[in-house]
Design an enzyme around this catalytic site. Structure first.
Site, PDB file in Angstrom:
ATOM      1  N   GLY A  20       0.836  -1.204   0.000  1.00 37.14           N
ATOM      2  CA  GLY A  20       0.000   0.000   0.000  1.00 37.14           C
ATOM      3  C   GLY A  20       0.869   1.251   0.000  1.00 37.14           C
ATOM      4  CG  ASP A  68      -5.293  -4.828 -11.259  1.00 39.45           C
ATOM      5  OD1 ASP A  68      -4.866  -5.791 -10.593  1.00 39.45           O
ATOM      6  OD2 ASP A  68      -6.507  -4.572 -11.393  1.00 39.45           O
TER       7      ASP A  68
HETATM    8  N1  LIG Z   1      -1.794   5.709  -0.484  1.00 37.65           N
HETATM    9  C1  LIG Z   1      -0.900   5.434  -1.434  1.00 37.65           C
HETATM   10  N2  LIG Z   1      -0.015   6.363  -1.836  1.00 37.65           N
HETATM   11  C2  LIG Z   1       0.876   6.092  -2.813  1.00 37.65           C
HETATM   12  N3  LIG Z   1       0.973   4.918  -3.435  1.00 37.65           N
HETATM   13  C3  LIG Z   1       0.129   3.948  -3.063  1.00 37.65           C
HETATM   14  C4  LIG Z   1      -0.861   4.137  -2.044  1.00 37.65           C
HETATM   15  N4  LIG Z   1      -1.574   2.996  -1.929  1.00 37.65           N
HETATM   16  C5  LIG Z   1      -1.041   2.139  -2.810  1.00 37.65           C
HETATM   17  N5  LIG Z   1      -0.030   2.691  -3.497  1.00 37.65           N
HETATM   18  C6  LIG Z   1       0.811   2.087  -4.538  1.00 37.65           C
HETATM   19  O1  LIG Z   1       0.121   0.994  -5.120  1.00 37.65           O
HETATM   20  C7  LIG Z   1       0.867  -0.221  -4.952  1.00 37.65           C
HETATM   21  C8  LIG Z   1      -0.098  -1.351  -4.719  1.00 37.65           C
HETATM   22  O2  LIG Z   1      -0.846  -1.050  -3.565  1.00 37.65           O
HETATM   23  P1  LIG Z   1      -1.541  -2.150  -2.628  1.00 37.65           P
HETATM   24  O3  LIG Z   1      -0.480  -2.914  -1.901  1.00 37.65           O
HETATM   25  O4  LIG Z   1      -2.540  -1.417  -1.809  1.00 37.65           O
HETATM   26  O5  LIG Z   1      -2.197  -3.084  -3.715  1.00 37.65           O
HETATM   27  P2  LIG Z   1      -3.521  -3.974  -3.614  1.00 37.65           P
HETATM   28  O6  LIG Z   1      -3.866  -4.197  -2.174  1.00 37.65           O
HETATM   29  O7  LIG Z   1      -3.282  -5.163  -4.449  1.00 37.65           O
HETATM   30  O8  LIG Z   1      -4.593  -3.028  -4.273  1.00 37.65           O
HETATM   31  P3  LIG Z   1      -5.864  -3.395  -5.170  1.00 37.65           P
HETATM   32  O9  LIG Z   1      -6.067  -4.881  -5.066  1.00 37.65           O
HETATM   33  O10 LIG Z   1      -6.958  -2.574  -4.554  1.00 37.65           O
HETATM   34  O11 LIG Z   1      -5.521  -2.940  -6.530  1.00 37.65           O
HETATM   35  C9  LIG Z   1       1.825   0.055  -3.808  1.00 37.65           C
HETATM   36  O12 LIG Z   1       2.996  -0.737  -3.936  1.00 37.65           O
HETATM   37  C10 LIG Z   1       2.102   1.549  -3.968  1.00 37.65           C
HETATM   38  O13 LIG Z   1       3.120   1.761  -4.905  1.00 37.65           O
END
Ligand SMILES: Nc1ncnc2c1ncn2[C@@H]1O[C@H](COP(=O)(O)OP(=O)(O)OP(=O)(O)O)[C@@H](O)[C@H]1O
Ligand SMILES: [Mg+2]
Length: 326
Positions: free
Chosen positions: A224, A256
């Site tokens: 995240g 994604d």
């Molecule tokens: N609040 C934030 N600010 C900046 N970058 C973010 C933030 N949230 C997520 N990201 C970016 O997005 C990437 C993926 O986020 P995350 O780990 O939340 O993926 P996820 O849980 O698989 O999300 P989803 O399944 O909703 O697409 C992170 O590695 C980061 O680079």
């Protein structure tokens, strides 16, 4: 490098109800509910994990091959994807079922009533990767959330064909058995999860962190707003921070977009750290827009973000590749 992106292709139909569901639901009549809500707005957003990742890769000029099952209603969505550089020639069109659809109605209190129709996605297991590979030789098969049988079949076929594959089970982990998870992960060149899924995967597979690393080339865990951690057997973890201070509009599709950026950069032969930096910059782009395919890839803007957050060297490495056909 030609990447086949397998997984879900779907649309989200989001409606806003200007009242409150609780005012409509009569507690003594719940046995025979028959309600129709007059909604104010309907937004149709293109999505599905494979379509989102392919959209990002297409925007980075990788010409990804989208592999998934849709219905006869796919025509308009297909035009959109083609316009964004996605090869849709291996998408399977069902004659019986519509494209997967998420329908959600939200009321004034942010309560939601939703339904997910898997539709044609249930037929994705019929797709033969051998035929895809014959049509356009593949260098990597990404196995993203889909019908569980299709995920297992695509992985097995990639192994048989000797094509490297990447495991991206994410939200389907909740539905997969331990044996299925172990089969999807074993021998993967890349494994993608977020932090929660990393724990769920270990629990489902019955493996420790080290046991997972024994079976995959590289494990990429997105954290995240904390960015991303990259683990490889016998090596210290590599971490890359996320882009700070993003004006977050809608988190749908951030994971994604990360995969699109990361895989594009590794396919250009760049180091994993640079790949993760491009992944984070792509995620930031999606986070700042509503929807998961509503962003525009402008190389100079992406490079400006990379330069500001990760420095001139990273931007220089990417500048040589961004915006040029793979
Ligand atoms: N609040 C934030 N600010 C900046 N970058 C973010 C933030 N949230 C997520 N990201 C970016 O997005 C990437 C993926 O986020 P995350 O780990 O939340 O993926 P996820 O849980 O698989 O999300 P989803 O399944 O909703 O697409 C992170 O590695 C980061 O680079
Ligand atoms: Mg995710």
């Amino acid at each position: 490098m030609r990447i086949a992106v397998t997984g879900s292709i779907a649309t989200d139909h989001l409606m806003a109800f200007p009242g409150r569901f609780v005012d409509q639901l009569l507690p003594d009549q719940l046995e025979h509910v028959s309600l129709s809500f007059l909604v104010d707005t309907l937004q149709v957003r293109r999505g599905g994990v494979a379509a989102n990742i392919a959209f990002g890769l297409g925007g980075l000029l990788l010409e990804p091959v989208l592999v998934g099952a849709v219905g006869p209603d796919f025509a308009e969505y297909e035009v959109w994807l083609k316009e964004h550089g996605v090869d849709t020639g291996s998408v399977y069109v069902s004659c019986e079922h519509q494209t997967a659809r998420f329908m959600c109605m939200t009321d004034q209190d942010s309560n939601q009533i939703a339904a997910f129709y898997a539709g044609a996605m249930a037929e994705a297991g019929r797709i033969d990767l051998r035929g895809v590979h014959d049509r356009t030789p593949l260098d990597l098969v990404l196995v993203s959330p889909n019908d569980p049988g299709a995920m297992v079949r695509h992985t097995e076929q990639a192994r048989e064909l000797g094509i490297p594959f990447a495991a991206d089970p994410s939200q389907q982990l909740a539905r997969l058995t331990g044996a299925e998870v172990r089969s999807l992960v074993t021998g993967a060149r890349w494994l993608f999860t977020n932090e929660y899924e990393s724990a769920l995967l270990r629990e489902r597979a019955g493996w420790s962190h080290a046991e997972v690393l024994d079976r995959v080339g590289t494990w990429v865990t997105t954290l995240g707003a904390q960015g991303v951690r990259i683990d490889r057997k016998g090596e210290p973890a590599l971490t890359v921070p996320a882009v700070p201070d993003v004006h977050a509009e809608d988190p749908t599709g951030v994971g994604d977009a990360f995969r699109s950026g990361f895989l594009a950069a590794v396919s250009w032969g760049l180091a994993m750290e640079t790949a993760a930096q491009l992944g984070c910059a792509m995620s930031a782009l999606v986070l700042a827009t509503v929807g998961s395919q509503a962003y525009e890839i402008r190389p100079e803007r992406l490079l400006a973000t990379v330069r500001a957050v990760y420095g001139g060297r990273a931007a220089g490495l990417l500048a040589a590749k961004l915006g040029r056909p793979a």
